[in-house]
Write an enzyme that holds these catalytic residues in place. Structure first.
Site, PDB file in Angstrom:
ATOM      1  N   TYR A   3      29.172 -21.921 -14.977  1.00 50.75           N
ATOM      2  CA  TYR A   3      28.167 -21.617 -14.283  1.00 50.75           C
ATOM      3  C   TYR A   3      28.267 -22.549 -12.963  1.00 50.75           C
ATOM      4  CZ  TYR A   3      25.559 -19.798 -18.025  1.00 50.75           C
ATOM      5  OH  TYR A   3      25.431 -18.756 -19.242  1.00 50.75           O
ATOM      6  N   LYS A  55      36.837 -26.564 -20.170  1.00 48.67           N
ATOM      7  CA  LYS A  55      36.948 -28.472 -19.874  1.00 48.67           C
ATOM      8  C   LYS A  55      38.008 -29.165 -20.768  1.00 48.67           C
ATOM      9  CE  LYS A  55      33.035 -27.490 -23.149  1.00 48.67           C
ATOM     10  NZ  LYS A  55      32.129 -27.143 -24.792  1.00 48.67           N
ATOM     11  N   HIS A 106      28.212 -33.818 -15.403  1.00 49.04           N
ATOM     12  CA  HIS A 106      26.938 -34.555 -16.520  1.00 49.04           C
ATOM     13  C   HIS A 106      28.495 -35.013 -17.493  1.00 49.04           C
ATOM     14  CE1 HIS A 106      28.828 -30.074 -16.342  1.00 49.04           C
ATOM     15  NE2 HIS A 106      28.667 -30.035 -17.847  1.00 49.04           N
ATOM     16  N   ARG A 107      29.361 -34.094 -17.821  1.00 46.70           N
ATOM     17  CA  ARG A 107      30.499 -34.189 -18.142  1.00 46.70           C
ATOM     18  C   ARG A 107      31.115 -35.899 -18.191  1.00 46.70           C
ATOM     19  NH1 ARG A 107      32.665 -30.010 -17.829  1.00 46.70           N
ATOM     20  NH2 ARG A 107      31.986 -28.915 -20.166  1.00 46.70           N
ATOM     21  N   ASN A 151      37.883 -23.887 -24.734  1.00 44.49           N
ATOM     22  CA  ASN A 151      37.299 -23.997 -23.312  1.00 44.49           C
ATOM     23  C   ASN A 151      38.294 -24.305 -22.332  1.00 44.49           C
ATOM     24  OD1 ASN A 151      36.081 -24.064 -20.753  1.00 44.49           O
ATOM     25  ND2 ASN A 151      34.068 -23.367 -21.705  1.00 44.49           N
ATOM     26  N   LYS A 174      33.765 -33.113  -8.497  1.00 38.94           N
ATOM     27  CA  LYS A 174      32.968 -33.391  -9.442  1.00 38.94           C
ATOM     28  C   LYS A 174      32.904 -34.199 -10.778  1.00 38.94           C
ATOM     29  CE  LYS A 174      31.802 -29.871 -13.332  1.00 38.94           C
ATOM     30  NZ  LYS A 174      32.143 -28.499 -14.112  1.00 38.94           N
ATOM     31  N   ASP A 196      29.946 -30.305 -26.102  1.00 37.38           N
ATOM     32  CA  ASP A 196      28.812 -29.291 -26.182  1.00 37.38           C
ATOM     33  C   ASP A 196      28.109 -29.560 -24.660  1.00 37.38           C
ATOM     34  OD1 ASP A 196      28.769 -27.017 -27.980  1.00 37.38           O
ATOM     35  OD2 ASP A 196      25.908 -27.506 -27.328  1.00 37.38           O
ATOM     36  N   SER A 197      28.446 -28.705 -24.465  1.00 33.59           N
ATOM     37  CA  SER A 197      27.258 -28.815 -22.426  1.00 33.59           C
ATOM     38  C   SER A 197      27.006 -27.586 -22.305  1.00 33.59           C
ATOM     39  CB  SER A 197      28.307 -29.631 -21.785  1.00 33.59           C
ATOM     40  OG  SER A 197      29.531 -27.810 -21.575  1.00 33.59           O
TER      41      SER A 197
HETATM   42  P1  ITT Z   1      33.915 -25.330 -26.883  1.00 33.87           P
HETATM   43  O1  ITT Z   1      32.415 -24.545 -27.529  1.00 33.87           O
HETATM   44  O2  ITT Z   1      35.624 -24.735 -27.770  1.00 33.87           O
HETATM   45  O3  ITT Z   1      34.238 -26.484 -26.376  1.00 33.87           O
HETATM   46  P2  ITT Z   1      32.217 -23.181 -24.958  1.00 33.87           P
HETATM   47  O4  ITT Z   1      32.717 -22.385 -23.808  1.00 33.87           O
HETATM   48  O5  ITT Z   1      31.973 -22.181 -26.145  1.00 33.87           O
HETATM   49  O6  ITT Z   1      33.621 -23.960 -25.588  1.00 33.87           O
HETATM   50  P3  ITT Z   1      29.903 -24.637 -25.508  1.00 33.87           P
HETATM   51  O7  ITT Z   1      29.689 -24.105 -26.527  1.00 33.87           O
HETATM   52  O8  ITT Z   1      29.185 -26.443 -24.848  1.00 33.87           O
HETATM   53  O9  ITT Z   1      31.369 -24.439 -25.268  1.00 33.87           O
HETATM   54  O10 ITT Z   1      29.305 -24.195 -23.989  1.00 33.87           O
HETATM   55  C1  ITT Z   1      28.955 -24.473 -22.474  1.00 33.87           C
HETATM   56  C2  ITT Z   1      29.005 -23.587 -21.578  1.00 33.87           C
HETATM   57  O11 ITT Z   1      28.143 -24.216 -20.457  1.00 33.87           O
HETATM   58  C3  ITT Z   1      29.720 -23.459 -21.110  1.00 33.87           C
HETATM   59  O12 ITT Z   1      30.873 -22.570 -21.768  1.00 33.87           O
HETATM   60  C4  ITT Z   1      30.058 -23.371 -19.729  1.00 33.87           C
HETATM   61  O13 ITT Z   1      29.470 -21.967 -19.362  1.00 33.87           O
HETATM   62  C5  ITT Z   1      28.973 -23.801 -19.695  1.00 33.87           C
HETATM   63  N1  ITT Z   1      29.012 -25.300 -19.000  1.00 33.87           N
HETATM   64  C6  ITT Z   1      29.253 -26.381 -18.944  1.00 33.87           C
HETATM   65  N2  ITT Z   1      29.747 -27.143 -18.616  1.00 33.87           N
HETATM   66  C7  ITT Z   1      29.851 -27.127 -17.576  1.00 33.87           C
HETATM   67  C8  ITT Z   1      31.083 -27.376 -16.001  1.00 33.87           C
HETATM   68  O14 ITT Z   1      30.445 -28.611 -15.934  1.00 33.87           O
HETATM   69  N3  ITT Z   1      30.602 -26.719 -15.222  1.00 33.87           N
HETATM   70  C9  ITT Z   1      30.153 -25.226 -15.122  1.00 33.87           C
HETATM   71  N4  ITT Z   1      29.478 -24.380 -16.274  1.00 33.87           N
HETATM   72  C10 ITT Z   1      30.026 -25.307 -17.653  1.00 33.87           C
END
Ligand code: ITT
Length: 217
Positions: A168, A26, A202-203, A23, A189, A82-83
């Site tokens: 989001y 991220k 959160h991160r 991502n 942020k 993971d978030s």
């Molecule tokens: P990786 O697994 O490769 O890291 P992913 O996008 O699939 O990428 P996740 O499975 O952790 O990651 O999904 C978390 C989703 O939640 C992510 O795609 C975002 O859309 C959302 N998310 C997490 N943190 C966020 C943030 O700081 N701001 C906005 N959306 C966030």
């Protein structure tokens, strides 16, 4: 296994670490969080690592799974996040399925519209409370892994506001603020306050715990 002595971990962290994420949003945040510590994060895609299937039932499990997959494939220490966004009126959804709600096209406008639609059809009382959560897993080539979690609470706003950030961010307004994450710059942020007070996202909050344990000299 949890590391008892952080010193070897600190030594291993100096230099470079694999950011076990595909991502781009991220990855940018992880790079910014690590750079004050002189640590460069290289993304999983740049190393040609494949995305593991996220079969865990918790954020923590999926973070560990991703970090260990990247460490196993690269032979280097790896940091995974993971978030997700957990919406009270939807019983915590999309939660660990936050990325999946955007589909293969990673269409977050669609995912945000789905959240609003489902809240309306559920008749969820306002304000629409939600929180973002991040589990950061740091895996070492010798099998050790450590997990740090952070969370930020707030309210959902529709229509989405702001074009900054990712995912989001445009619908999430953290408590105590009038703007959404989508309207905030990266420093607001996920900047790390120099006085050690809690960061906003959160991160960044999860990262502060990691830094407190592993990156203080
Ligand atoms: P990786 O697994 O490769 O890291 P992913 O996008 O699939 O990428 P996740 O499975 O952790 O990651 O999904 C978390 C989703 O939640 C992510 O795609 C975002 O859309 C959302 N998310 C997490 N943190 C966020 C943030 O700081 N701001 C906005 N959306 C966030």
């Amino acid at each position: 296994m949890i590391s008892e002595d952080p010193a070897p971990a600190v030594r291993r962290l100096l230099g470079r670490i694999v950011a076990a994420t595909h991502n781009a949003g991220k990855l940018g945040e992880i790079k910014e969080l690590l750079s004050p510590y002189g640590v460069d994060a290289i993304g999983a895609a740049a190393l040609g690592l494949t995305e593991p299937e996220e079969t865990g039932l918790t954020f923590r499990d999926n973070a560990v799974l991703k970090a260990q997959a990247a460490t196993g494939a690269s032979g280097e220490a790896a940091l995974a996040d993971d978030s997700g966004l957990c919406v009270a009126g939807l019983g915590g959804a999309p939660g660990i399925h936050s990325a999946r709600w955007a589909g293969a096209a990673k269409d977050f406008a669609k995912a945000m519209a789905r959240i609003e639609r489902e809240l309306l059809s559920a008749g969820a009382p306002r304000p629409w409370r939600a929180y973002f959560i991040s589990a950061l897993a740091l895996a070492w080539p010798d099998g050790r892994v450590e997990v740090f979690e952070g969370r930020v609470d707030g309210e959902l706003v529709f229509p989405p506001r702001g074009a900054k950030g990712f995912g989001y961010d445009p619908i999430f307004r953290p408590d105590g603020h009038s703007r959404t994450f989508g309207e905030m710059n990266s420093e607001e942020k996920h900047g790390l306050p120099s006085d050690g007070s809690p960061a906003l996202s959160h991160r960044a909050r999860a990262f502060q715990k990691l830094a407190q344990r592993l990156l203080q000299f």
